[in-house]
Design a protein around this motif. Structure first.
Motif, short mmCIF file in Angstrom:
data_model
loop_
_atom_site.label_atom_id
_atom_site.label_comp_id
_atom_site.label_asym_id
_atom_site.label_seq_id
_atom_site.Cartn_x
_atom_site.Cartn_y
_atom_site.Cartn_z
N ASP A 237 2.08 5.17 -0.53
CA ASP A 237 1.01 3.79 -0.77
C ASP A 237 0.31 4.23 -2.35
O ASP A 237 -0.68 4.39 -2.59
CB ASP A 237 -0.46 3.74 -0.05
CG ASP A 237 -0.34 2.19 -0.05
OD1 ASP A 237 -0.74 1.20 -1.05
OD2 ASP A 237 -1.63 2.56 0.76
N ASP A 239 -1.43 3.53 -5.21
CA ASP A 239 -2.41 2.86 -5.58
C ASP A 239 -2.28 2.98 -6.95
O ASP A 239 -3.92 3.69 -7.47
CB ASP A 239 -3.79 3.04 -4.94
CG ASP A 239 -4.57 1.83 -5.66
OD1 ASP A 239 -3.83 0.52 -5.67
OD2 ASP A 239 -5.95 1.92 -5.01
N ASP A 379 -12.65 0.82 -2.55
CA ASP A 379 -11.12 0.59 -2.74
C ASP A 379 -10.08 0.52 -1.03
O ASP A 379 -10.08 1.62 -0.06
CB ASP A 379 -10.22 2.26 -2.68
CG ASP A 379 -10.32 2.15 -4.20
OD1 ASP A 379 -10.33 1.27 -4.80
OD2 ASP A 379 -9.67 3.63 -5.24
N GLY A 402 0.84 -6.10 -0.37
CA GLY A 402 -1.35 -5.25 -0.46
C GLY A 402 -1.56 -5.40 0.98
O GLY A 402 -2.68 -4.90 1.43
N SER A 405 -1.18 -1.69 2.23
CA SER A 405 -1.89 -1.08 1.98
C SER A 405 -3.27 -0.42 1.39
O SER A 405 -4.03 -1.26 2.28
CB SER A 405 -1.87 -1.33 -0.63
OG SER A 405 -2.76 -0.29 -1.16
N LEU A 406 -3.38 0.40 1.57
CA LEU A 406 -4.94 1.44 1.66
C LEU A 406 -5.41 1.25 3.34
O LEU A 406 -6.67 1.50 3.35
CB LEU A 406 -6.12 0.87 0.43
CG LEU A 406 -5.46 1.20 -0.67
CD1 LEU A 406 -6.79 0.02 -1.86
CD2 LEU A 406 -5.48 2.20 -0.96
#
Ligand SMILES: *[C@@H]1O[C@H](CO)[C@@H](O)[C@H](O)[C@H]1NC(C)=O
Ligand SMILES: *[C@@H]1O[C@H](CO)[C@@H](O)[C@H](O)[C@H]1NC(C)=O
Length: 453
Positions: A237, A239, A379, A402, A405-406
């Motif tokens: 992932d 970023d 984030d 997205g 993501s995170l």
């Protein structure tokens, strides 16, 4: 006088003739049995890339319109051999594979320790998880038992030119047929298997804010979701704005550890793709298999050619029509043929098909601050909120990367659970992965996959 001599020679000739006869007829019989085995069921190889007219979730196991012509779509064959029952629990099984058994001298010492943690934790709870290590020699006999009704899958497995492709393919096949947890030898579990969010009833009942995809991203009411049918983790992932320089995919899912119920339709799509790709890309395989709509366009035929995946398609110097042997396979082939590349692509394809064809798919993403329309600093997944909504509200809705993501909390889309990067890659010190003692850390990966040597 002359007689014994003649008779000895005659005996000699007779023995040779009989021996030859036996040899030839055994050979011939085997060939015939093999031929019958592989050809008794005419198999149409569908492309998993073109599913515009299909609802993969509601696929009918037996397609009546095709039952007559003896030619069955591989996808339908797989679905009827392994019907999917989403209401059953995830089987309590743990699968690992290695070249040899752990009693063999060549079995790596590090793997001993890893294996013993798997075994201990498999037996730590009641009912037990059933632990099984499958050696290379046991794979084909086991596949013949499980996939006898879908012989093209066995043919594809046997013709994969290098062992790592087989190791990849086998994990999908064992989970699709039997279900449970698969994990590479260079991994070990960090906490009891029943604490995984997939099977922890306290976790599942804590999920309170389902999203109905579509025009609204608003919460809807629902009961506690059942145990998910497929559980996967995030492998990469990155970023950073220049991610495309370093990574092929912005979100990549890992396949060194995964959990599923038998017959999960996402695995069915993956197996269909790998079988079709293999039967058309490998050298020395007589391709007598009918492809789906293949006469039509060249573009369609490219679906089956592993040399035409992604960027390589545009490489003018590459010999795209060259069939694959053990000698001309490289790392990107492995990625895009059986590895995390094709796996990640099929995950997105499958989930997008789900939300495009059904309007009752529920999703849970506790990482999105839905009430605040994603407003957040820092984030977190919420910074992709606008793009996520835009993609979901498109005429042809899709899941923007997205969405995954995170994340620090598991996501559920229909019955597919996606765990944060910490779950199967704790302690890698990159891409937001937390430590081994994080509550979302479940399996430690020591990255010693020594088949890569
Ligand atoms: C397999 O999946 C890849 C990636 O989505 C796709 O490009 C390819 O056309 C598919 N091939 C077949 C035969 O399903
Ligand atoms: C595999 O996929 C990645 C990502 O799309 C791509 O960069 C790479 O060139 C592909 N490899 C092949 C053989 O197509």
């Amino acid at each position: 006088m002359g007689l014994p001599k003649i008779s000895r020679r005659t005996r000699y000739v007779v023995v040779i003739v009989i021996t030859l006869y036996v040899l030839v007829s055994v050979q011939w019989n085997t060939a015939r049995v093999n031929h019958d085995f592989f050809n008794s069921i005419g198999t149409l190889l569908p492309s998993t890339a073109r599913v515009d007219d299909l609802n993969l979730k509601k696929l009918q196991p037996v397609d009546a319109s095709r039952a007559d012509d003896q030619l069955m779509d591989l996808r339908v064959q797989l679905a009827s051999q392994f019907p999917y029952d989403p209401t059953l629990p995830i089987p309590k099984k743990v699968w690992q594979t290695w070249k040899t058994d752990s009693s063999d001298k060549s079995f790596p010492r590090n793997f001993f320790k890893c294996q013993s943690v798997w075994k201990t934790l498999s037996e730590a709870e009641t009912p037990h998880h059933q632990y099984q290590l499958i050696t290379d020699d046991q794979m084909v006999p086991l596949l013949k038992q499980m996939y006898g009704g879908v012989p093209q899958v066995i043919r594809a497995f046997e013709s994969l030119p290098i062992p790592i492709l087989k190791a990849d393919f086998f994990r999908y096949l064992i989970l699709y047929a039997r279900g449970g947890i698969y994990s590479d030898m260079d991994t070990f579990p960090l906490r009891p298997l029943s604490t995984w969010p997939s099977t922890s009833s306290s976790f599942l009942s804590s999920l309170k804010n389902p999203l109905k995809y579509g025009n609204s991203m608003e919460s809807v009411d629902t009961k506690t979701p059942a145990e998910p049918g497929l559980v996967i983790g995030i492998e990469a992932d990155p970023d950073r704005s220049d991610w495309a320089k370093w990574y092929a995919r912005r979100i990549q899912f890992c396949q060194w550890t995964m959990q599923s119920k038998p017959g999960h339709p996402l695995l069915r799509e993956l197996i269909t793709n790998i079988t079709a790709t293999t039967l058309e890309s490998v050298a020395d395989l007589k391709s007598s298999l009918p492809l789906d709509d293949i006469e039509t366009t060249k573009e369609l035929a490219d679906d089956y050619n592993v040399n035409m995946r992604d960027k390589r398609r545009f490489d003018k110097h590459y010999k795209h029509q060259q069939k694959k042997t053990a000698k001309n396979i490289d790392g990107t082939d492995i990625m895009n043929w059986t590895g995390p590349g094709i796996f990640s692509d099929v995950v997105f394809q499958y989930l997008n098909n789900l939300i495009q064809k059904n309007d009752d798919i529920l999703m849970f993403n506790e990482n999105l601050d839905v009430a605040n329309k994603g407003n957040s600093d820092g984030d977190s997944t919420t910074k992709f909120y606008k793009d996520i909504v835009k993609h979901l509200q498109d005429v042809k809705p899709s899941l923007f990367w997205g969405f995954f993501s995170l994340i620090t909390e598991p996501i559920l889309v229909d019955d597919v659970m996606v765990l944060p990067i910490t779950s199967f890659s704790p302690g890698v010190r990159t891409m937001g992965a937390k430590d081994d003692n994080d509550r979302m850390a479940f399996v430690k990966h020591i990255f010693e996959g020594s088949w890569k040597d």
